[in-house]
Design an enzyme around this catalytic site. Structure first.
Site, short mmCIF file in Angstrom:
data_model
loop_
_atom_site.label_atom_id
_atom_site.label_comp_id
_atom_site.label_asym_id
_atom_site.label_seq_id
_atom_site.Cartn_x
_atom_site.Cartn_y
_atom_site.Cartn_z
N ASP A 279 -10.29 -9.00 -12.20
CA ASP A 279 -8.98 -9.46 -11.71
C ASP A 279 -9.15 -10.20 -10.39
OD1 ASP A 279 -6.36 -9.83 -11.04
OD2 ASP A 279 -5.85 -7.71 -10.88
N HIS B 33 8.22 -6.54 -6.92
CA HIS B 33 6.94 -5.97 -7.37
C HIS B 33 6.71 -4.61 -6.71
CE1 HIS B 33 2.79 -5.56 -8.49
NE2 HIS B 33 2.74 -6.74 -9.07
N GLU C 171 3.48 -4.71 -16.17
CA GLU C 171 2.64 -5.90 -16.08
C GLU C 171 1.43 -5.75 -17.00
OE1 GLU C 171 1.93 -7.41 -12.16
OE2 GLU C 171 0.33 -8.76 -12.83
N GLU D 274 0.84 -16.22 -7.91
CA GLU D 274 0.18 -15.22 -7.04
C GLU D 274 -1.21 -15.73 -6.75
OE1 GLU D 274 0.31 -12.00 -9.94
OE2 GLU D 274 1.81 -10.98 -8.73
N HIS E 208 -7.66 -13.70 -8.80
CA HIS E 208 -6.80 -14.88 -8.98
C HIS E 208 -7.42 -16.11 -8.31
CE1 HIS E 208 -3.05 -12.07 -9.36
NE2 HIS E 208 -4.05 -11.69 -10.11
N HIS F 190 3.46 -14.13 -14.35
CA HIS F 190 2.70 -14.40 -13.13
C HIS F 190 1.73 -15.52 -13.48
CE1 HIS F 190 3.26 -10.09 -11.35
NE2 HIS F 190 4.29 -10.88 -11.11
N TYR G 267 0.99 -1.28 -5.18
CA TYR G 267 -0.27 -1.11 -5.90
C TYR G 267 -0.72 0.34 -5.93
CZ TYR G 267 -0.76 -6.17 -5.66
OH TYR G 267 -0.57 -7.51 -5.79
N HIS H 8 2.61 -2.20 -12.01
CA HIS H 8 1.36 -2.01 -12.77
C HIS H 8 1.44 -0.63 -13.43
CE1 HIS H 8 -0.94 -4.93 -9.88
NE2 HIS H 8 0.11 -5.49 -10.45
N ARG I 71 0.82 -1.21 0.00
CA ARG I 71 0.00 0.00 0.00
C ARG I 71 0.86 1.26 0.00
NH1 ARG I 71 -1.75 -2.44 4.02
NH2 ARG I 71 -1.99 -4.49 3.11
N HIS J 228 -4.65 -12.22 -15.80
CA HIS J 228 -4.96 -10.93 -16.44
C HIS J 228 -5.15 -11.08 -17.94
CE1 HIS J 228 -2.64 -8.71 -12.98
NE2 HIS J 228 -3.64 -9.44 -12.54
N ASP K 117 0.60 -11.88 -16.96
CA ASP K 117 -0.07 -12.53 -15.85
C ASP K 117 -1.18 -13.36 -16.50
OD1 ASP K 117 -2.20 -12.87 -13.88
OD2 ASP K 117 -1.05 -11.54 -12.58
ZN ZN Z 1 -4.02 -9.66 -10.64
FE FE Z 2 0.98 -7.36 -10.19
FE FE Z 3 0.22 -10.31 -11.35
#
Ligand code: ZN
Ligand code: FE
Ligand code: FE
Length: 275
Positions: free
Chosen positions: A223, A66, A141, A255, A225, A210, A69, A106, A36, A178, A175
């Site tokens: 999205d 990574h 990504e 993930e 997973h 991913h 976000y 991202h 975050r 995704h 991914d």
């Molecule tokens: Zn995702």
């Molecule tokens: Fe990601």
């Molecule tokens: Fe991902």
């Protein structure tokens, strides 16, 4: 095959490496800081040296760093964009010190300013952060296209890459969840998707995967997973994908919604199905 999963580096990088080894992994992914956002912990160089040795001993592939976000390089708020630019610059400096690390982030969400504007902002941020040829590989990504996400198509990713001056080390992390949600049928039409990728981006830009199943249907732009084999992609299609020669030296990282034991099982399942 190079495979791992997302792990915490709260107890250091060497510990994360040991945990990866203990579940049969030879790669892993971690967040550069709290996902975050916020300040990153000082890097401990002797911890990183121990990781470097461990990675050599166990024939690791690249590991994935990574980004947060909350790092939105194309926000509609200047303050948020500036904050994101600072995170990006700081992340790139840090990642350069972590052995074998590839940076993945991202691209961002344009918040109704339109994809044009969003892409422009992302290019600007990358050009400000990357002022000379990079040593580290930096990956955009590929996203599911939820909300106003940029990076829902190979074309959008390519437009960003071609806008960056020093783009030799820019690449793409696909991914599987995704891609499928974004309308790329990697299950029933993998060959076509890879041809598109090659024509638009060039397969040399493919740097990381991913590996996730999805709770959502094909082309849903959602999205969520799912564990390997329990979602809409299905085990058979995922096994076909990981065995495709294009992915031979590309690191796969899970993930999926799992605790460590679940990851160990998935890694074992995937490794035992490499033909
Ligand atoms: Zn995702
Ligand atoms: Fe990601
Ligand atoms: Fe991902």
């Amino acid at each position: 095959m190079k495979i791992g999963c997302h792990l915490s580096v709260a107890n250091g990088f060497y510990k994360a490496g040991l945990q990866a080894v203990s579940i049969g992994a030879n790669s892993f992914q971690f967040f550069t800081r709290n996902p975050r956002g916020g300040r990153a912990k000082e890097l401990n160089l002797s911890d990183l040296d121990k990781l470097r040795t461990l990675m050599k001993e166990h024939d690791f592939g690249s590991i994935l760093a990574h980004g947060s976000y909350t790092m939105n390089l194309c926000s509609n708020k200047e303050e948020t964009r500036e904050y994101a630019k600072n995170l990006l610059r700081d992340d790139l400096k840090r990642v350069a010190q972590i052995p074998g690390a590839i940076y993945v982030f991202h691209p961002g969400s344009h918040v109704k300013q339109g994809a044009e504007k969003g892409i422009e902002y992302i290019i600007e941020a990358l050009n400000e952060a990357i002022t000379e040829p990079l040593d580290v590989v930096v990956c955009l990504e590929a996203m599911s296209g939820k909300g106003t996400e940029i990076g829902r198509s190979f074309e959008e990713l390519q437009r960003i890459i071609e806008g960056v001056k020093y783009n030799e080390n820019l690449g793409v992390c696909v991914d599987t969840c995704h891609l499928y949600s974004a309308g790329y049928d990697i299950i029933d039409n993998l060959e076509n998707v890879l041809n598109d990728f090659d024509e638009i981006l060039g397969l040399n830009r493919l740097k990381a995967v991913h590996l996730n199943d999805s709770k959502m249907p094909f082309n849903s732009n959602k999205d969520r997973h799912e564990r390997i084999g329990e979602g809409t992609l299905g085990l058979e299609g995922i096994l076909r994908l990981i065995n495709h020669p294009v992915f031979k030296n590309i690191p796969f990282n899970l993930e999926t919604p799992n605790e460590i034991n679940g990851y160990a099982e998935e890694i074992n399942l995937l490794k035992s199905n490499i033909t």
